[in-house]
Design a protein around this motif. Structure first.
Motif, PDB file in Angstrom:
ATOM      1  N   ALA A  78       0.854  -1.192   0.000  1.00 23.15           N
ATOM      2  CA  ALA A  78       0.000   0.000   0.000  1.00 23.15           C
ATOM      3  C   ALA A  78       0.882   1.232   0.000  1.00 23.15           C
ATOM      4  CB  ALA A  78      -0.921  -0.011   1.209  1.00 23.15           C
ATOM      5  N   LEU A  79       0.723   2.083  -0.988  1.00 20.85           N
ATOM      6  CA  LEU A  79       1.611   3.229  -1.162  1.00 20.85           C
ATOM      7  C   LEU A  79       0.923   4.492  -0.661  1.00 20.85           C
ATOM      8  CD1 LEU A  79       2.897   2.343  -4.722  1.00 20.85           C
ATOM      9  CD2 LEU A  79       4.038   1.953  -2.540  1.00 20.85           C
ATOM     10  N   ALA A  80       1.113   4.772   0.602  1.00 22.29           N
ATOM     11  CA  ALA A  80       0.545   5.969   1.204  1.00 22.29           C
ATOM     12  C   ALA A  80       1.570   7.090   1.136  1.00 22.29           C
ATOM     13  CB  ALA A  80       0.154   5.692   2.650  1.00 22.29           C
ATOM     14  N   ASP A  81       1.122   8.275   0.791  1.00 22.71           N
ATOM     15  CA  ASP A  81       2.021   9.421   0.652  1.00 22.71           C
ATOM     16  C   ASP A  81       2.750   9.734   1.951  1.00 22.71           C
ATOM     17  OD1 ASP A  81       1.139   9.544  -1.917  1.00 22.71           O
ATOM     18  OD2 ASP A  81      -0.104  11.324  -1.638  1.00 22.71           O
ATOM     19  N   HIS A  82       2.054   9.627   3.069  1.00 22.69           N
ATOM     20  CA  HIS A  82       2.683   9.986   4.339  1.00 22.69           C
ATOM     21  C   HIS A  82       3.692   8.933   4.804  1.00 22.69           C
ATOM     22  CE1 HIS A  82      -0.567   7.332   5.662  1.00 22.69           C
ATOM     23  NE2 HIS A  82       0.106   7.184   6.791  1.00 22.69           N
ATOM     24  N   LEU A  83       3.605   7.698   4.300  1.00 23.59           N
ATOM     25  CA  LEU A  83       4.559   6.663   4.683  1.00 23.59           C
ATOM     26  C   LEU A  83       5.801   6.665   3.791  1.00 23.59           C
ATOM     27  CD1 LEU A  83       2.155   3.674   5.357  1.00 23.59           C
ATOM     28  CD2 LEU A  83       3.242   5.177   7.013  1.00 23.59           C
ATOM     29  N   ASN A  84       5.645   7.142   2.564  1.00 28.20           N
ATOM     30  CA  ASN A  84       6.744   7.144   1.600  1.00 28.20           C
ATOM     31  C   ASN A  84       6.848   8.507   0.931  1.00 28.20           C
ATOM     32  OD1 ASN A  84       7.148   4.183   1.812  1.00 28.20           O
ATOM     33  ND2 ASN A  84       5.106   4.157   0.952  1.00 28.20           N
ATOM     34  N   PRO A  85       7.198   9.542   1.674  1.00 33.16           N
ATOM     35  CA  PRO A  85       7.175  10.893   1.112  1.00 33.16           C
ATOM     36  C   PRO A  85       8.184  11.105  -0.009  1.00 33.16           C
ATOM     37  CG  PRO A  85       8.188  10.917   3.280  1.00 33.16           C
ATOM     38  CD  PRO A  85       7.629   9.541   3.080  1.00 33.16           C
ATOM     39  N   GLY A  86       9.281  10.376  -0.011  1.00 33.16           N
ATOM     40  CA  GLY A  86      10.280  10.562  -1.047  1.00 33.16           C
ATOM     41  C   GLY A  86       9.927   9.902  -2.369  1.00 33.16           C
ATOM     42  N   GLU A 106       6.340  11.135  -6.178  1.00 36.67           N
ATOM     43  CA  GLU A 106       6.372  11.442  -7.611  1.00 36.67           C
ATOM     44  C   GLU A 106       6.427  10.161  -8.447  1.00 36.67           C
ATOM     45  OE1 GLU A 106       9.241  13.494 -10.954  1.00 36.67           O
ATOM     46  OE2 GLU A 106       9.617  13.901  -8.834  1.00 36.67           O
ATOM     47  N   LEU A 107       7.224   9.195  -8.017  1.00 34.72           N
ATOM     48  CA  LEU A 107       7.319   7.932  -8.746  1.00 34.72           C
ATOM     49  C   LEU A 107       6.002   7.168  -8.709  1.00 34.72           C
ATOM     50  CD1 LEU A 107      10.892   6.728  -7.775  1.00 34.72           C
ATOM     51  CD2 LEU A 107      10.101   7.404 -10.040  1.00 34.72           C
ATOM     52  N   VAL A 108       5.324   7.206  -7.587  1.00 34.78           N
ATOM     53  CA  VAL A 108       4.025   6.535  -7.469  1.00 34.78           C
ATOM     54  C   VAL A 108       3.043   7.157  -8.455  1.00 34.78           C
ATOM     55  CG1 VAL A 108       2.041   6.143  -5.962  1.00 34.78           C
ATOM     56  CG2 VAL A 108       4.358   5.839  -5.071  1.00 34.78           C
ATOM     57  N   LEU A 159      11.478   2.761  -2.698  1.00 38.96           N
ATOM     58  CA  LEU A 159      10.836   2.194  -1.510  1.00 38.96           C
ATOM     59  C   LEU A 159      11.849   1.461  -0.634  1.00 38.96           C
ATOM     60  CD1 LEU A 159       7.505   0.869  -3.035  1.00 38.96           C
ATOM     61  CD2 LEU A 159       7.805   2.863  -1.570  1.00 38.96           C
ATOM     62  N   SER A 160      12.808   0.785  -1.262  1.00 37.59           N
ATOM     63  CA  SER A 160      13.854   0.095  -0.486  1.00 37.59           C
ATOM     64  C   SER A 160      14.702   1.094   0.288  1.00 37.59           C
ATOM     65  CB  SER A 160      14.737  -0.725  -1.415  1.00 37.59           C
ATOM     66  OG  SER A 160      14.018  -1.785  -1.975  1.00 37.59           O
ATOM     67  N   ALA A 161      15.039   2.200  -0.366  1.00 37.40           N
ATOM     68  CA  ALA A 161      15.832   3.227   0.316  1.00 37.40           C
ATOM     69  C   ALA A 161      15.048   3.830   1.478  1.00 37.40           C
ATOM     70  CB  ALA A 161      16.234   4.316  -0.674  1.00 37.40           C
TER      71      ALA A 161
END
Length: 97
Positions: free
Chosen positions: A4-12, A15-17, A47-49
Motif C-alpha cells: 500500500a503506497l501511502a504518501d505519508h509513509l513514503n514521502p520521497g 512522484e514515482l508513485v 521504496l527500499s531506500a
C-alpha cells in the motif's frame, strides 16, 4: 506488486508513485508487456531506500528504549538490595533486644 503506497509513509517516492499510476492508466494493455517496468523498478529502489532509512531510525529508537528499560531494571535491583539490607538490620536489632 507494491505494498500500500501511502504518501505519508513514503514521502520521497510520491512522484514515482504518481508517474507509475499515470503510466498504468495511459497504457492499460501495454503495461502487461513491460511498458511501465522501468518506473516500477525505480519505485522499488526508492521504496527500499525509504525502508532502510525507517529501519535505521527505528533501530536507534529501539536501542534507546531498551537502554531506558535496562536502567530501570538496574535501579529496581539496587532498590531491592537496599530494602533487603534494611530488613536484615531490623531483624538483627530485634534479635539483640
Amino acid at each position: 506488486m507494491h505494498p500500500a503506497l501511502a504518501d505519508h509513509l513514503n514521502p520521497g517516492c510520491v512522484e514515482l508513485v504518481e508517474r507509475l499510476n499515470a503510466c498504468h492508466a495511459d497504457h492499460q494493455w501495454a503495461k502487461f508487456l513491460g511498458k511501465c517496468n522501468a518506473l516500477s523498478d525505480a519505485l522499488n529502489r526508492c521504496l527500499s531506500a525509504e525502508f532502510e532509512v525507517r529501519r535505521k531510525r527505528q533501530l536507534v529508537e529501539a536501542r534507546a528504549r531498551q537502554a531506558r528499560i535496562d536502567a530501570k531494571w538496574e535501579q529496581m535491583k539496587e532498590d531491592d538490595k537496599e530494602h533487603e539490607a534494611f530488613e536484615r538490620r531490623q531483624r538483627e536489632r530485634g534479635q539483640q533486644q
